[in-house]
Design an enzyme around this catalytic site. Sequence first.
Site, PDB file in Angstrom:
ATOM      1  N   SER A 135       8.302 -23.869  34.976  1.00 25.98           N
ATOM      2  CA  SER A 135       7.341 -24.277  33.956  1.00 25.98           C
ATOM      3  C   SER A 135       6.479 -25.408  34.487  1.00 25.98           C
ATOM      4  O   SER A 135       6.935 -26.233  35.290  1.00 25.98           O
ATOM      5  CB  SER A 135       8.105 -24.751  32.721  1.00 25.98           C
ATOM      6  N   TYR A 161      14.902 -30.168  28.267  1.00 28.73           N
ATOM      7  CA  TYR A 161      14.456 -28.835  28.647  1.00 28.73           C
ATOM      8  C   TYR A 161      13.668 -28.874  29.957  1.00 28.73           C
ATOM      9  O   TYR A 161      13.951 -28.142  30.912  1.00 28.73           O
ATOM     10  CB  TYR A 161      13.596 -28.200  27.539  1.00 28.73           C
ATOM     11  N   LYS A 165      14.434 -27.412  34.056  1.00 26.54           N
ATOM     12  CA  LYS A 165      13.578 -26.592  34.935  1.00 26.54           C
ATOM     13  C   LYS A 165      13.415 -27.291  36.286  1.00 26.54           C
ATOM     14  O   LYS A 165      13.508 -26.671  37.349  1.00 26.54           O
ATOM     15  CB  LYS A 165      12.213 -26.360  34.280  1.00 26.54           C
TER      16      LYS A 165
END
Lengths: 353, 353
Positions: A135, A161, A165
Amino acid sequence: MKGNSTILVTGGAGYVGSHTVVELLKNNYTVIALDNLVNCYAKDVDEKPEALKRVEQITGKKITFYNVDIRDRDALDKIFKANKIDSVIHFAALKAVGESVKVPLMYYQNNIGGSGTLFEVMGKNNVKKLVFSSSATVYGTPQFLPITENHPTGQGCTNPYGKTKYFVEEILKDLCTSDPEWKVILLRYFNPVGAHESGLIGEDPSGIPNNLMPYISQVAVGRRDKLQVFGADYPTQDGTGVRDYIHITDLAIGHLKALEKMLLPAFNSWKAYNLGTGHGYSVLDVIKAFEKASGEKVKYEIVGRREGDIAECYADASLAKLELNWTATRDIFVMCKDTWNWQQKNPKGFESA
Amino acid sequence: MKGNSTILVTGGAGYVGSHTVVELLKNNYTVIALDNLVNCYAKDVDEKPEALKRVEQITGKKITFYNVDIRDRDALDKIFKANKIDSVIHFAALKAVGESVKVPLMYYQNNIGGSGTLFEVMGKNNVKKLVFSSSATVYGTPQFLPITENHPTGQGCTNPYGKTKYFVEEILKDLCTSDPEWKVILLRYFNPVGAHESGLIGEDPSGIPNNLMPYISQVAVGRRDKLQVFGADYPTQDGTGVRDYIHITDLAIGHLKALEKMLLPAFNSWKAYNLGTGHGYSVLDVIKAFEKASGEKVKYEIVGRREGDIAECYADASLAKLELNWTATRDIFVMCKDTWNWQQKNPKGFESA
């Protein structure tokens, strides 16, 4: 190798996963999908998730499906033993930013622990080719725009989150350093929106949508009262936040191109690519485009900024063009039109079935 | 709370763990130690590791020991159910930098996955106070010297071992943000050396030592031929690398002070402290000090720089002095003297027993 190999797709029933499976099947790859069903609708745990049934309907082809969690080492190992898998596209992850702040350990254990277990089982079964669903959040607050793949990562990732990644990217880089047989492509998505042109599959958020486009769409269809626009005092053309939205089908094709690149004998170690259009649209731009595409009025109100939000973020998408021969071709109008098509045909998402 | 509570020490049989257990017992804490024995010597898997037997000998007190891996959720849970644990000091981790480059997944799964499992079990059992064994390696290449706790972390951590320390710090910060009941102190060690003054416990590296002091010590005792000094062309006083060495007993006392701080009702959320002396010594300084302390000649040769090494690294240790009321009091001569004492009494480490 093109179209003759078997691809394991983790999180295959999710939003990006299901659209990618369509493109893989269209290009004659054999697909094995796995998903733990926590973020997708299935009528029954013993049945294929609705999204994958629809993918079979779109493509006229069959998918092998496993209801498996990537943290389940033994179940993963069985899948690798039972199938001749060539490469893995790894989507499976928890993805709600707000939730990740509330239950960080769950995110770390699922996204990092689960990925680690997947990579261990892959290595053990001598499958060492992976496309990873990363991302643009790994870039943190942009230090310059447009963001190139050389932009620093991991600095100013403000939520768990995003950190998962970034951490998984680092783990994969270290894995490639440790063992030259590994080939890895990291795909850094900007803001995936839209739906398949058939209207059969699309984004199906559970609860209140976290992202702009599904929210707008639910307002337009009458499921939500109005949209809150967080901040109109940013230093942007109209004061609202600017993002690089990318059509989910373009994004899915990006995975296909990445896979082809990775399967070239000359490809070695790891490489990261931005998947975005390279163009920024403001929140008000998106609302206007959506109203035009749907013919519906989107009620909204301007409210205060949301903590952690940034003014602008958009990709330099030239590396993917140069090296993957990939460009996003669907513009903001198509993104809105396809979202609306999906929304109208499935007002309550896959549950509408 | 001082001295009346029960502390679970993970990795309790290791180098820093065992010395910390000594200080805890001396201060009337009850200690439960767990260790998976991969990095410590035990005559038999059913027996207490030799290091902990020696700790009992030094202190005249008993330790409850579990041969358990922190990745074993059920075993951890049983320990928390069977004992009234107040706080945890978490040392358990793989720690060889070079090995971490070769087998990164093993490091990530052990150090991050294992820590995550420990934190989950702690939370579930409502034990939310933790002192974490971190490292100055989280600072990467120093951007300024001396290094304060405000120095950026996670940038330029060049090996998986260092990244696991950084990632676990981030997980703990996010955990504190998510739940105000968590209290966490991160202790960033500089270069721990030396041994307990009794000579009964000390550093017992398996195979060829990765660190300077045990290597020097093995050369002095005749177990290795000569020391290789990696680079004498650094911009330092004598051209060799400068580090902040800290006596293991000072470091152990730092854990005690951190624990006391964390147990104060006013302590909230998380805080990081450097544990170092604040003074840098070059490789040649250490060799000279060791020769003086041991009366033995240390044979060495200058060879090329080692990739990834930096010229200088030393702590600003003032925050720990101010807030923990802790200062390292043992100088380089004492560090060498105690190392030599341990080495002579245990030429082959704990196995000598």
